[in-house]
Enzyme design. Structure first.
Site, PDB file in Angstrom:
ATOM      1  N   GLY A  52     -10.470   0.340  -2.886  1.00 18.82           N
ATOM      2  CA  GLY A  52     -10.191  -1.095  -2.812  1.00 18.82           C
ATOM      3  C   GLY A  52      -9.161  -1.485  -1.760  1.00 18.82           C
ATOM      4  O   GLY A  52      -8.949  -0.790  -0.769  1.00 18.82           O
ATOM      5  N   THR A  53      -8.507  -2.604  -2.009  1.00 19.30           N
ATOM      6  CA  THR A  53      -7.605  -3.228  -1.031  1.00 19.30           C
ATOM      7  C   THR A  53      -6.434  -2.326  -0.665  1.00 19.30           C
ATOM      8  O   THR A  53      -6.152  -2.102   0.515  1.00 19.30           O
ATOM      9  CB  THR A  53      -7.050  -4.552  -1.615  1.00 19.30           C
TER      10      THR A  53
ATOM     11  N   HIS B  38      27.217   9.827  -3.542  1.00 17.63           N
ATOM     12  CA  HIS B  38      27.752   9.353  -2.265  1.00 17.63           C
ATOM     13  C   HIS B  38      27.184  10.200  -1.138  1.00 17.63           C
ATOM     14  O   HIS B  38      27.117  11.418  -1.283  1.00 17.63           O
ATOM     15  CB  HIS B  38      29.280   9.465  -2.253  1.00 17.63           C
TER      16      HIS B  38
ATOM     17  N   GLU C  32     -18.954   0.346  -7.165  1.00 19.87           N
ATOM     18  CA  GLU C  32     -18.169  -0.072  -5.994  1.00 19.87           C
ATOM     19  C   GLU C  32     -19.122  -0.600  -4.933  1.00 19.87           C
ATOM     20  O   GLU C  32     -20.085   0.046  -4.565  1.00 19.87           O
ATOM     21  CB  GLU C  32     -17.344   1.102  -5.447  1.00 19.87           C
TER      22      GLU C  32
END
Ligand code: FAD
Length: 460
Positions: free
Chosen positions: A40-41, A441, A34
């Site tokens: 990362g992103t 519901h 890395e």
């Protein structure tokens, strides 16, 4: 120093760590590299921080609407951007630390911190270290595109990455790009209190979606007083005193938008330009995306590419799914393929857009006979009860097979409700399975069976 491994993983985005874990657990000696932030992103400058900020923006929005719900907030509503950022940093930071700690404690896995470059098809350098392996997996992701727009060198601009450092309120924010990233930042900062203008080159927002989706999203953002400039073909920038000025029209002395800050959200490009791919002989397309087959193998045996850098997807879930496909093929004798998956994603404005499968336009273009159902959120009880009735849901099914071809739910809870449709699509079951299911519901999902009971022929 040269060290030999069974596998090298370049990048710790959404595919690399799971892949490293699976290979290491299978007894392979793994190296993972890395160059910047673990995770990362998504973890650091994408999904996690933006959705954390979207939550702050939603809280501000609801607080402003409190009276609609019979709730009084005395003394007015204000947003403390330093606390918004601190909250975002805490959530994102916990995720980053989690990935880093996990990898560093992983048995059979060695973490290298630095920029990886191919030296040959089997060799990667990281600073002074040389790593060799019979299998190399590329998960290098992408970054914001900065196109050569006239005058851009005269002004300061932000991208999704530098936006993460903002702990103040931009007074007037200009955003170039009316798609997923631009819209999310635009609504978020409007809700924090900025004046926001979104400049889009095309004739409509989020042009990949159906026209009715674009139109409804335009209505949603305009209702929050976001200035939208479409058809901005000749975007150019200049500085006027402290202000940034964006020209939005091709005519001279043209209409312009001015602001205090500028965010570019005009697309992404893969991080493949400084990876030494030529030394490994790995082929890329004209945009720099690594060419892969249906099982994510590059043209060079023993090298795979996963995630945003292969151009097969631009989402966290597509990258993670890539790692599952590679693991299934390599370790489990299970021939999973990219083409097995159904396109699915969400746009996290409020209300969100959940999408699965084909758009209505794609179905029309395919020429097949289809049925369509559509229902406005004003006719969804849960949305009415929550006071969030913007948007609609729609579904398209194949008239002959009765399988669902695609759906969009732009409305409260749309990012979650879309999954019942997606799973039935994966099951290749007829739409009547959902139509006859008893849903709970009151939910947004309970109206999906109702909508399916009102299908009409899709006019071609
Ligand atoms: C603002 C924004 C919001 C987003 N929101 C969403 C969302 O809500 N949902 C969603 O699904 N997706 C979202 N995305 C997309 C998502 O973040 C990416 O699709 C996802 O991170 C997958 O990336 P990846 O695994 O390909 O690589 P990345 O996550 O980009 O990671 C690649 C890693 O490789 C490292 N690296 C690169 N080159 C090298 C090298 N040469 N040597 C060593 N390391 C290297 C990088 O430092 C990085 O850590 C968003 C993106 C942005 C920008």
């Amino acid at each position: 120093m040269t060290r030999q491994f069974d596998a090298i993983v370049i990048g710790t985005g959404q595919a690399g760590p799971f892949l490293a874990k699976s290979l290491a657990a299978a007894g392979m000696k793994v190296a993972i590299v890395e160059r910047k932030l673990f995770g990362g992103t998504c973890v650091n400058t994408g999904c996690i921080p933006t959705k954390t900020m979207v939550a702050s923006a939603y809280a501000a929005h609801l607080a402003h609407r409190a009276a609609d719900f019979g709730v009084a907030i005395d003394g007015g509503v204000s947003v403390d951007m330093r606390r918004v950022k601190a909250r975002k940093d805490a959530v994102s930071g916990a995720s980053r630390t989690g990935v880093e700690t996990w990898l560093k404690q992983m048995a059979n896995c060695t973490v290298y911190e630095g920029h990886a470059r191919f030296e040959s098809p089997r060799e990667v350098s990281v600073g002074d270290d040389r790593l060799t392996a019979e299998r190399i997996f590329i998960n290098v992701g992408g970054r914001a595109t900065v196109p050569p727009m006239p005058g851009l060198d005269q002004v300061e601009y932000l991208t999704n990455s530098s936006m993460m450092d903002i702990d103040f309120l931009p007074r007037r924010l200009i955003i170039v790009g009316g798609s997923y990233i631009g819209l999310e930042f635009g609504q978020m900062f409007r809700r924090f209190g900025s004046q926001v203008s979104i400049i889009e080159m095309g004739p409509r927002l989020i042009a990949r979606e159906d026209e009715d989706v674009s139109a409804a999203i335009l209505e949603i953002v305009k209702a929050e007083d976001i200035d939208i400039r479409l058809n901005a073909k000749c975007i150019a920038f200049s500085r006027r005193g402290e202000e940034i000025v964006a020209q939005v029209d091709c005519g001279s002395g043209a209409p312009e938008v001015s602001g205090t800050h500028l965010l570019l959200a005009v697309g992404r490009r893969p991080n493949t330009d400084d990876l030494g791919l030529e030394k490994a002989g790995v082929a890329v397309d004209e945009w720099g995306y690594i060419a892969v087959d249906d099982q994510l193998r590059t043209n060079v045996p023993g090298i795979w590419a996963l995630g945003d850098c292969n151009g097969k997807g631009a989402f966290t879930h597509t990258s993670y799914n890539d790692s599952e496909i590679v693991v299934a093929n390599l370790l489990n004798n299970d021939p999973r393929r990219v083409s097995d998956r159904i396109p699915a994603y969400a746009l996290y404005i409020d209300p969100p857009l959940g999408r699965a499968g084909m758009t209505e336009a794609e179905v029309r273009k395919s020429g097949r006979r289809a049925l369509i159902g559509k229902r406005p959120m004003t006719r969804v009880g849960r949305a009415v009860e929550k006071g969030e009735t913007q948007g609609f849901m729609k579904i398209v099914v194949d008239e002959q097979t009765r399988e669902i071809l695609g759906a969009a739910i732009l409305g409260t809870g749309g990012d979650e409700a879309i999954h019942s449709i997606l799973d039935v699509m994966y099951a290749k079951a007829p739409y009547t399975v959902i139509q006859r299911a008893m849903h709970i519901h009151p939910t947004v999902s309970e109206l999906i069976p109702t909508m399916l009971g009102e299908l009409e022929p899709l006019a071609n």
